[in-house]
Design a protein around this motif. Structure first.
Motif, short mmCIF file in Angstrom:
data_model
loop_
_atom_site.label_atom_id
_atom_site.label_comp_id
_atom_site.label_asym_id
_atom_site.label_seq_id
_atom_site.Cartn_x
_atom_site.Cartn_y
_atom_site.Cartn_z
N GLY A 64 0.68 -1.22 -0.11
CA GLY A 64 -0.08 0.05 -0.04
C GLY A 64 0.77 1.20 -0.04
N ALA A 65 2.12 1.23 -0.28
CA ALA A 65 3.14 2.07 -0.22
C ALA A 65 3.34 2.77 -1.70
N LYS A 66 3.89 4.01 -1.74
CA LYS A 66 4.37 4.61 -2.93
C LYS A 66 5.68 4.31 -2.91
N ILE A 67 6.30 3.76 -3.64
CA ILE A 67 7.84 3.06 -3.61
C ILE A 67 8.78 3.95 -4.83
N ASN A 68 9.71 4.59 -4.29
CA ASN A 68 10.62 5.20 -5.17
C ASN A 68 11.79 4.41 -5.25
N TRP A 69 11.70 3.60 -6.37
CA TRP A 69 12.99 2.67 -6.54
C TRP A 69 14.03 3.52 -7.29
N ARG A 70 15.09 3.44 -6.59
CA ARG A 70 16.33 4.26 -6.83
C ARG A 70 17.62 3.16 -7.17
N LYS A 71 17.85 3.32 -8.51
CA LYS A 71 19.07 2.10 -8.77
C LYS A 71 20.58 2.91 -8.39
N PHE A 72 21.44 1.94 -7.84
CA PHE A 72 22.89 2.20 -7.71
C PHE A 72 23.57 1.21 -8.25
N GLU A 73 24.72 1.63 -8.46
CA GLU A 73 25.75 0.76 -9.09
C GLU A 73 26.62 -0.29 -8.45
N SER A 74 26.65 0.18 -6.92
CA SER A 74 27.45 -0.64 -5.97
C SER A 74 27.08 -0.59 -4.60
N GLY A 75 27.39 -1.52 -3.76
CA GLY A 75 26.88 -1.85 -2.45
C GLY A 75 27.23 -0.64 -1.65
N ALA A 76 28.63 -0.19 -1.85
CA ALA A 76 29.17 1.03 -1.16
C ALA A 76 28.26 2.16 -1.18
N GLU A 77 27.80 2.65 -2.50
CA GLU A 77 27.04 3.61 -2.75
C GLU A 77 25.58 3.28 -1.98
N VAL A 78 25.00 2.29 -1.83
CA VAL A 78 23.79 1.91 -1.38
C VAL A 78 23.85 2.28 0.26
N LYS A 112 49.10 -7.55 -13.28
CA LYS A 112 47.96 -7.14 -14.16
C LYS A 112 47.30 -6.26 -13.44
N LYS A 113 46.53 -5.40 -14.41
CA LYS A 113 45.32 -4.57 -13.88
C LYS A 113 44.08 -5.35 -13.74
N VAL A 114 43.60 -5.46 -12.37
CA VAL A 114 42.20 -6.17 -12.24
C VAL A 114 41.24 -5.21 -11.72
N ALA A 115 40.32 -5.00 -12.24
CA ALA A 115 39.26 -4.02 -11.78
C ALA A 115 38.22 -4.58 -10.90
N VAL A 116 37.63 -4.01 -10.10
CA VAL A 116 36.55 -4.59 -9.19
C VAL A 116 36.10 -3.40 -8.33
N PRO A 117 34.74 -3.25 -8.10
CA PRO A 117 34.16 -2.35 -6.88
C PRO A 117 34.75 -2.62 -5.56
N TYR A 118 35.35 -1.60 -4.97
CA TYR A 118 36.03 -1.89 -3.60
C TYR A 118 34.67 -2.12 -2.69
N VAL A 119 34.94 -3.29 -1.65
CA VAL A 119 34.17 -3.54 -0.80
C VAL A 119 32.80 -4.25 -1.01
N SER A 120 32.76 -4.64 -2.35
CA SER A 120 31.77 -5.26 -2.95
C SER A 120 31.82 -6.82 -2.66
N THR A 121 30.83 -7.51 -2.97
CA THR A 121 31.00 -9.07 -2.89
C THR A 121 32.08 -9.69 -3.76
N THR A 122 32.18 -9.07 -4.96
CA THR A 122 33.17 -9.44 -5.73
C THR A 122 34.51 -8.97 -5.36
N HIS A 123 34.60 -7.93 -4.80
CA HIS A 123 36.03 -7.48 -4.18
C HIS A 123 36.30 -8.51 -3.09
N TYR A 124 35.73 -8.93 -2.15
CA TYR A 124 35.77 -9.90 -1.33
C TYR A 124 36.28 -11.34 -1.69
#
Length: 326
Positions: free
Chosen positions: A50-64, A125-137
């Motif tokens: 019964g709520a009005k939900i504002n769904w906001r998209k984020f790119e990483s857990g750190a931002e959330v 080598k250069k390995v990219a990953v979002p820091y403190v994400s599940t993939t970083h872990y």
């Protein structure tokens, strides 16, 4: 005796039936592929709560986590590694729902022609990953398992969209990420390992929903209904995973919310496990608390968090999945 007002009666009936009262709620979600994106696209969470939900998209857990910490967002979708980091800082949050036991939907991909054929080749080598994400872990856990010194690997902190762009430019040699960036890097690379394997090595990861404790205390009915909608779609998926993944309408809705291609959605859905509410009731106790505790300890050993909580149980609750089953 004073007669109750219509408003009071409505409130009483709403909570007795488990229906949340209408209000504006901002919810942070990410681009991970899972069945609950279907009811999100259909507006089923709004109908149930019964709520009005504002769904906001984020790119990483750190931002959330940053948005939740600010008080701007009361509910957010993150991974178990960002949760461990946030809980270690004492953020007033609780995990109230699991959206996936992560498997092949997150993977370490090496570029074709990068001369990386085995884990030891990642050095330099250069390995990219979002820091403190599940993939970083998972990346750090994999390097430890392979006995590859993480300090010898050039680990770059990039968001998923930045990873896709850097890969396109040829700026990075490998990336540990989720969809839609995962699908883009896999097109010209090969999987060195996935979170399904890393889990077997003792470092499981999860996707989950967190809620601010102050919001949870005031809105238990909302969270009950939210868990109920999620549990229903997980049951639908688990009853016939192939039929769910082959349903064009389901795939299109998930693709639209995540930015993935429909064929990628169909391939990624089986990459995680989606526990029923009954399974979550047991999981959201000692097993999950242990996983968060172990994750936090590992992050501290890697210098990613400064201190640890004496107990991570206060940051986990099965209250709402239990209520959703009644």
């Amino acid at each position: 005796m004073t007669r109750p007002t219509l408003t009071a009666l409505f409130v009483s009936l709403a909570f007795a039936s488990g229906i949340a009262l209408a209000e504006d709620v901002t919810i942070a979600y990410q681009t991970g592929v899972d069945p609950s994106k279907v009811p999100q696209a259909n507006g089923e969470y709004e109908k149930a709560t019964g709520a009005k939900i504002n769904w906001r998209k984020f790119e990483s857990g750190a931002e959330v986590v940053a948005a939740v910490a600010s008080g701007d967002v009361p509910i957010g979708n993150i991974g178990s590694s960002p949760l461990a980091a946030a809980a270690s800082r004492g953020l007033p949050i609780q995990t109230f729902l699991i959206t996936g036991v992560i498997g092949e939907s997150e993977a370490l991909v090496v570029r074709n022609g990068s001369n990386i054929s085995k884990p030891a080749d990642l050095a330099g080598k250069k390995v990219a990953v979002p820091y403190v994400s599940t993939t970083h872990y998972s990346l750090l856990a994999a390097l430890k398992h392979w006995k590859v010194d993480a300090s010898k690997v050039n680990i770059l902190n990039l968001r998923p969209s930045e990873i896709a762009a850097a890969w396109q430019r040829g700026d990075i040699d490998a990336a540990y990420v989720w969809d839609p960036a995962l699908g883009k890097v896999k097109a010209s690379g090969k999987v060195l390992t996935s979170s399904a394997e890393v889990s077997k090595w003792g470092a499981p990861t999860y996707d989950l929903w967190i809620v601010r404790k102050d919001f949870a205390e005031k809105n238990p009915a909302f969270l009950k209904q939210f868990a109920k909608v999620t549990g229903a779609v997980f049951d639908r998926y688990n009853k016939d995973p192939k039929a769910f993944a082959n349903d064009a309408a389901n795939v299109e809705k998930i693709a639209r919310l995540t930015g993935s291609k429909p064929e990628e959605v169909a391939a990624l859905l089986p990459g995680n496990k989606y526990p029923s509410l009954k399974e979550q009731s047991a999981l959201l106790q000692k097993p999950f608390v242990k996983a968060v505790t172990d994750t936090a300890a590992f992050l501290k050993s890697q210098g990613k968090v400064d201190s640890l909580q004496p107990d991570y149980a206060p940051f986990v609750t099965n209250q709402f999945v239990n209520a959703a089953q009644k």
